[in-house]
Design a protein around this motif. Structure first.
Motif, PDB file in Angstrom:
ATOM      1  N   SER A  23       0.954  -1.283  -0.198  1.00  0.00           N
ATOM      2  CA  SER A  23       0.115   0.238   0.142  1.00  0.00           C
ATOM      3  C   SER A  23       0.705   1.111  -0.261  1.00  0.00           C
ATOM      4  N   GLU A  24       2.280   1.558   1.158  1.00  0.00           N
ATOM      5  CA  GLU A  24       2.671   2.635   0.503  1.00  0.00           C
ATOM      6  C   GLU A  24       3.325   2.543  -0.930  1.00  0.00           C
ATOM      7  N   GLN A  25       3.920   2.004  -1.112  1.00  0.00           N
ATOM      8  CA  GLN A  25       4.251   1.252  -2.501  1.00  0.00           C
ATOM      9  C   GLN A  25       3.763   2.086  -3.823  1.00  0.00           C
ATOM     10  N   ALA A  26       2.392   1.449  -3.901  1.00  0.00           N
ATOM     11  CA  ALA A  26       0.958   2.288  -4.396  1.00  0.00           C
ATOM     12  C   ALA A  26       1.005   3.770  -4.204  1.00  0.00           C
ATOM     13  N   ALA A  27       0.960   4.106  -2.839  1.00  0.00           N
ATOM     14  CA  ALA A  27       0.821   5.415  -2.756  1.00  0.00           C
ATOM     15  C   ALA A  27       1.955   6.283  -3.722  1.00  0.00           C
ATOM     16  N   ALA A  28       2.878   6.206  -3.100  1.00  0.00           N
ATOM     17  CA  ALA A  28       4.277   6.276  -3.803  1.00  0.00           C
ATOM     18  C   ALA A  28       4.008   7.355  -4.777  1.00  0.00           C
ATOM     19  N   LYS A  29       4.013   5.581  -5.514  1.00  0.00           N
ATOM     20  CA  LYS A  29       3.492   5.781  -7.353  1.00  0.00           C
ATOM     21  C   LYS A  29       2.354   6.612  -8.100  1.00  0.00           C
ATOM     22  N   GLU A  30       1.592   7.162  -6.896  1.00  0.00           N
ATOM     23  CA  GLU A  30       0.304   7.556  -7.491  1.00  0.00           C
ATOM     24  C   GLU A  30       0.734   9.452  -6.609  1.00  0.00           C
ATOM     25  N   GLY A  31       1.995   9.872  -5.803  1.00  0.00           N
ATOM     26  CA  GLY A  31       2.859  10.693  -5.976  1.00  0.00           C
ATOM     27  C   GLY A  31       1.819  11.325  -4.367  1.00  0.00           C
ATOM     28  N   LEU A  32       1.631  10.367  -3.708  1.00  0.00           N
ATOM     29  CA  LEU A  32       1.353  10.758  -2.160  1.00  0.00           C
ATOM     30  C   LEU A  32       2.235   9.378  -0.933  1.00  0.00           C
ATOM     31  N   THR A  33       1.960  10.666  -0.409  1.00  0.00           N
ATOM     32  CA  THR A  33       2.591   9.455   1.386  1.00  0.00           C
ATOM     33  C   THR A  33       1.567   8.006   1.382  1.00  0.00           C
ATOM     34  N   PRO A  34       1.881   8.158   2.341  1.00  0.00           N
ATOM     35  CA  PRO A  34       1.124   6.588   3.060  1.00  0.00           C
ATOM     36  C   PRO A  34      -0.278   7.363   3.781  1.00  0.00           C
ATOM     37  N   LYS A 104      -7.649   9.930  -7.334  1.00  0.00           N
ATOM     38  CA  LYS A 104      -6.183   9.626  -6.133  1.00  0.00           C
ATOM     39  C   LYS A 104      -7.120   7.638  -5.568  1.00  0.00           C
ATOM     40  N   LEU A 105      -7.588   8.257  -4.312  1.00  0.00           N
ATOM     41  CA  LEU A 105      -8.875   7.338  -3.718  1.00  0.00           C
ATOM     42  C   LEU A 105      -8.729   6.197  -4.379  1.00  0.00           C
ATOM     43  N   ARG A 106      -9.905   6.901  -5.612  1.00  0.00           N
ATOM     44  CA  ARG A 106     -10.561   5.242  -5.670  1.00  0.00           C
ATOM     45  C   ARG A 106      -9.093   4.148  -6.951  1.00  0.00           C
ATOM     46  N   ALA A 107      -8.510   4.761  -7.349  1.00  0.00           N
ATOM     47  CA  ALA A 107      -7.226   4.598  -7.687  1.00  0.00           C
ATOM     48  C   ALA A 107      -6.531   2.904  -6.529  1.00  0.00           C
ATOM     49  N   LEU A 108      -5.739   3.773  -6.184  1.00  0.00           N
ATOM     50  CA  LEU A 108      -5.034   3.131  -4.723  1.00  0.00           C
ATOM     51  C   LEU A 108      -6.328   2.354  -3.789  1.00  0.00           C
ATOM     52  N   SER A 109      -7.363   2.647  -4.018  1.00  0.00           N
ATOM     53  CA  SER A 109      -8.114   1.550  -3.271  1.00  0.00           C
ATOM     54  C   SER A 109      -8.571   0.144  -3.694  1.00  0.00           C
ATOM     55  N   ARG A 110      -8.838   0.644  -5.190  1.00  0.00           N
ATOM     56  CA  ARG A 110      -9.208  -0.336  -5.885  1.00  0.00           C
ATOM     57  C   ARG A 110      -7.645  -1.370  -6.364  1.00  0.00           C
TER      58      ARG A 110
END
Length: 137
Positions: A23-34, A104-110
């Motif tokens: 999840s942390e890596q996915a967030a980073a790919k979206e430009g977000l911190t965990p 961003k949230l939708r992409a990360l949640s999926r």
């Protein structure tokens, strides 16, 4: 406690840590911190009924109020969250995800739900099936 209990707990903790790393890596790919990702998730899904507040974000993330204020400030600068005045109480501010924040949230949640389904134990898999209908909509 039996050895099997320790083995089950160890496996469960390993699965949690593995998921959090994913999840942390996915967030980073979206430009977000965990933490930013978790804040977006909390704003969108933690408070029912009604809009979230900074206090809600602090409770969801288990952080102090001033830390949540700083986090929301950063999210607002990134145009992921907007602040709306509470029509019933001028001291309160409601938080709402912007269109960009929702995307961003939708992409990360999926991605997170897919990973949970992929890596989940049979018991957790049964629980996650309940998300299938709502996440596909």
């Amino acid at each position: 406690m039996r050895d099997a209990d320790y083995a089950a707990l160890a496996q469960f903790r390993y699965q949690i840590r593995s998921f959090l790393a994913f999840s942390e890596q996915a967030a980073a790919k979206e430009g977000l911190t965990p933490t930013q990702h978790q804040a977006l998730l909390g704003i969108k899904g933690f408070v029912r009924p009604g809009p979230a507040t900074v206090g809600d974000v602090a409770r969801f993330l288990l952080v102090r109020h001033h830390s949540a204020v700083e986090l929301v400030d950063r999210l607002a600068k990134l145009r992921l969250v907007s602040r709306l005045a509470d029509p019933d109480d001028a001291r309160r501010v409601h938080l709402k995800l912007t269109k960009k924040g929702e995307q961003k949230l939708r992409a990360l949640s999926r991605k997170n739900l897919e990973e949970l389904r992929r890596a989940a134990s049979p018991a957790l898999s049964r629980l996650l099936k309940s998300f299938r209908v709502s996440s596909e909509g």
